[in-house]
Design a protein around this motif. Structure first.
Motif, PDB file in Angstrom:
ATOM      1  N   THR A   1      -4.588  -5.161  -0.449  1.00 53.24           N
ATOM      2  CA  THR A   1      -3.597  -5.106   0.635  1.00 53.24           C
ATOM      3  C   THR A   1      -4.193  -5.430   2.006  1.00 53.24           C
ATOM      4  O   THR A   1      -3.462  -5.481   2.994  1.00 53.24           O
ATOM      5  CB  THR A   1      -2.925  -3.718   0.692  1.00 53.24           C
ATOM      6  OG1 THR A   1      -3.920  -2.708   0.910  1.00 53.24           O
ATOM      7  CG2 THR A   1      -2.192  -3.425  -0.603  1.00 53.24           C
ATOM      8  N   ILE A   2      -5.496  -5.655   2.064  1.00 50.91           N
ATOM      9  CA  ILE A   2      -6.129  -5.941   3.356  1.00 50.91           C
ATOM     10  C   ILE A   2      -5.533  -7.193   4.002  1.00 50.91           C
ATOM     11  O   ILE A   2      -5.330  -7.246   5.222  1.00 50.91           O
ATOM     12  CB  ILE A   2      -7.655  -6.089   3.184  1.00 50.91           C
ATOM     13  CG1 ILE A   2      -8.276  -4.720   2.879  1.00 50.91           C
ATOM     14  CG2 ILE A   2      -8.290  -6.681   4.438  1.00 50.91           C
ATOM     15  CD1 ILE A   2      -9.766  -4.769   2.592  1.00 50.91           C
TER      16      ILE A   2
ATOM     17  N   SER B   1      -2.928   0.694   8.057  1.00 52.68           N
ATOM     18  CA  SER B   1      -3.724   1.320   7.009  1.00 52.68           C
ATOM     19  C   SER B   1      -3.658   0.478   5.742  1.00 52.68           C
ATOM     20  O   SER B   1      -2.573   0.146   5.263  1.00 52.68           O
ATOM     21  CB  SER B   1      -3.200   2.733   6.719  1.00 52.68           C
ATOM     22  OG  SER B   1      -3.887   3.311   5.625  1.00 52.68           O
ATOM     23  N   ALA B   2      -4.836   0.141   5.206  1.00 52.04           N
ATOM     24  CA  ALA B   2      -4.925  -0.606   3.951  1.00 52.04           C
ATOM     25  C   ALA B   2      -5.941   0.104   3.067  1.00 52.04           C
ATOM     26  O   ALA B   2      -7.144   0.004   3.290  1.00 52.04           O
ATOM     27  CB  ALA B   2      -5.344  -2.049   4.205  1.00 52.04           C
ATOM     28  N   PHE B   3      -5.454   0.828   2.093  1.00 51.59           N
ATOM     29  CA  PHE B   3      -6.321   1.645   1.245  1.00 51.59           C
ATOM     30  C   PHE B   3      -6.970   0.820   0.144  1.00 51.59           C
ATOM     31  O   PHE B   3      -8.007   1.191  -0.389  1.00 51.59           O
ATOM     32  CB  PHE B   3      -5.495   2.783   0.635  1.00 51.59           C
ATOM     33  CG  PHE B   3      -6.274   4.031   0.369  1.00 51.59           C
ATOM     34  CD1 PHE B   3      -6.773   4.304  -0.890  1.00 51.59           C
ATOM     35  CD2 PHE B   3      -6.514   4.940   1.388  1.00 51.59           C
ATOM     36  CE1 PHE B   3      -7.489   5.460  -1.136  1.00 51.59           C
ATOM     37  CE2 PHE B   3      -7.230   6.103   1.150  1.00 51.59           C
ATOM     38  CZ  PHE B   3      -7.723   6.364  -0.116  1.00 51.59           C
TER      39      PHE B   3
ATOM     40  N   ASP C   1       0.844  -1.195   0.000  1.00 45.67           N
ATOM     41  CA  ASP C   1       0.000   0.000   0.000  1.00 45.67           C
ATOM     42  C   ASP C   1       0.877   1.242   0.000  1.00 45.67           C
ATOM     43  O   ASP C   1       1.693   1.430   0.900  1.00 45.67           O
ATOM     44  CB  ASP C   1      -0.918  -0.002   1.222  1.00 45.67           C
ATOM     45  CG  ASP C   1      -2.135   0.876   1.014  1.00 45.67           C
ATOM     46  OD1 ASP C   1      -1.941   2.071   0.726  1.00 45.67           O
ATOM     47  OD2 ASP C   1      -3.263   0.379   1.127  1.00 45.67           O
ATOM     48  N   LEU C   2       0.697   2.086  -0.994  1.00 42.76           N
ATOM     49  CA  LEU C   2       1.566   3.254  -1.179  1.00 42.76           C
ATOM     50  C   LEU C   2       0.868   4.561  -0.829  1.00 42.76           C
ATOM     51  O   LEU C   2       1.305   5.634  -1.249  1.00 42.76           O
ATOM     52  CB  LEU C   2       2.055   3.304  -2.634  1.00 42.76           C
ATOM     53  CG  LEU C   2       2.763   2.042  -3.135  1.00 42.76           C
ATOM     54  CD1 LEU C   2       3.141   2.193  -4.599  1.00 42.76           C
ATOM     55  CD2 LEU C   2       4.000   1.749  -2.299  1.00 42.76           C
TER      56      LEU C   2
ATOM     57  N   GLY D   1       5.733   4.744   7.836  1.00 46.08           N
ATOM     58  CA  GLY D   1       5.705   4.992   6.407  1.00 46.08           C
ATOM     59  C   GLY D   1       4.740   4.112   5.628  1.00 46.08           C
ATOM     60  O   GLY D   1       3.779   3.571   6.172  1.00 46.08           O
ATOM     61  N   ILE D   2       5.036   3.974   4.337  1.00 48.70           N
ATOM     62  CA  ILE D   2       4.177   3.207   3.430  1.00 48.70           C
ATOM     63  C   ILE D   2       4.876   1.926   2.993  1.00 48.70           C
ATOM     64  O   ILE D   2       6.085   1.774   3.163  1.00 48.70           O
ATOM     65  CB  ILE D   2       3.808   4.042   2.186  1.00 48.70           C
ATOM     66  CG1 ILE D   2       5.072   4.452   1.410  1.00 48.70           C
ATOM     67  CG2 ILE D   2       3.006   5.271   2.586  1.00 48.70           C
ATOM     68  CD1 ILE D   2       4.798   5.159   0.095  1.00 48.70           C
TER      69      ILE D   2
END
Length: 210
Positions: free
Chosen positions: A150-151, A144-146, A97-98, A121-122
């Motif tokens: 990436t979940i 965090s998983a946008f 995830d970026l 960071g990412i």
């Protein structure tokens, strides 16, 4: 003025929103009020529109980026937390995830609430979260998983903690555009928050402040 900022954020009017934030500061409105009642309230409305499928991922990302720009203006004027720290949080975007926008807002809200926050960071491997949490003696790990893809990497962090006998040492919370309470429950996380304001409330509950 606050309602104008709210509307400009929701309608993704970048230049207008930034000008209004600067004008509100110049007129003496408190930075925290501008942030919470104007900027972040606008982002929550964008989130609602996203959930209702009136806005899509592109609009959600545009809104989050606009809010980050507003925060850049407001940050020097925001009050610093006083008194003892409420807890220690390690936060970042999981492997693959970026996107830093969402968790960056959560980190800032936590700092304003008195938390000690360590951003990693990412595109962060699972073990990096764990190593950092052990290093700083964290209370909470925020993942965090946008993206949907990436979940599963949030699950990796929880699985590693279990394998290492550390699951009870850290609370694990998740967030991101495609996450939900159902997703959090399924992977065995300690909580989920739909936005930065709710993330602070969640951390407070997990650490027994409310």
């Amino acid at each position: 003025m606050i309602s104008d900022i709210f509307r400009a954020v929701v309608e993704l009017e970048d230049e207008q929103a930034l000008e209004l934030v600067q004008k509100a500061l110049a007129e003496g409105l408190p930075a925290k009020e501008i942030l919470e009642d104007g900027v972040l309230a606008g982002l929550r409305e964008i989130g609602r529109l996203f959930q209702e499928q009136e806005y899509f991922l592109a609009e959600l990302m545009m809104g989050a980026k606009l809010v980050e720009q507003c925060l850049g203006i407001l940050d020097p004027h925001l009050p610093k937390a006083e008194g003892p720290k409420r807890g220690v949080v390690v936060i970042g975007a999981v492997k693959g995830d970026l996107h830093s926008i969402g968790y960056g807002l959560v980190a800032k809200q936590l700092e304003l609430a008195g938390y000690e926050v360590h951003s990693v960071g990412i595109d962060v491997p699972a073990m990096t979260f764990i190593d950092k949490a052990r290093e700083v003696n964290a209370d909470i790990i925020g993942l965090s998983a946008f993206l949907v893809t990436t979940i599963s990497n949030c699950q990796d962090v929880i699985n590693y903690l279990k394998d290492m006998g550390l699951r009870d040492k850290f609370k694990v919370i998740i967030g991101g555009a495609e996450t939900s309470q159902e997703v959090a429950d399924r992977m065995g996380a300690d909580g989920w928050a739909p936005n930065a304001v709710e993330a602070v409330k969640l951390c407070d509950r997990l650490l027994g402040y409310v």
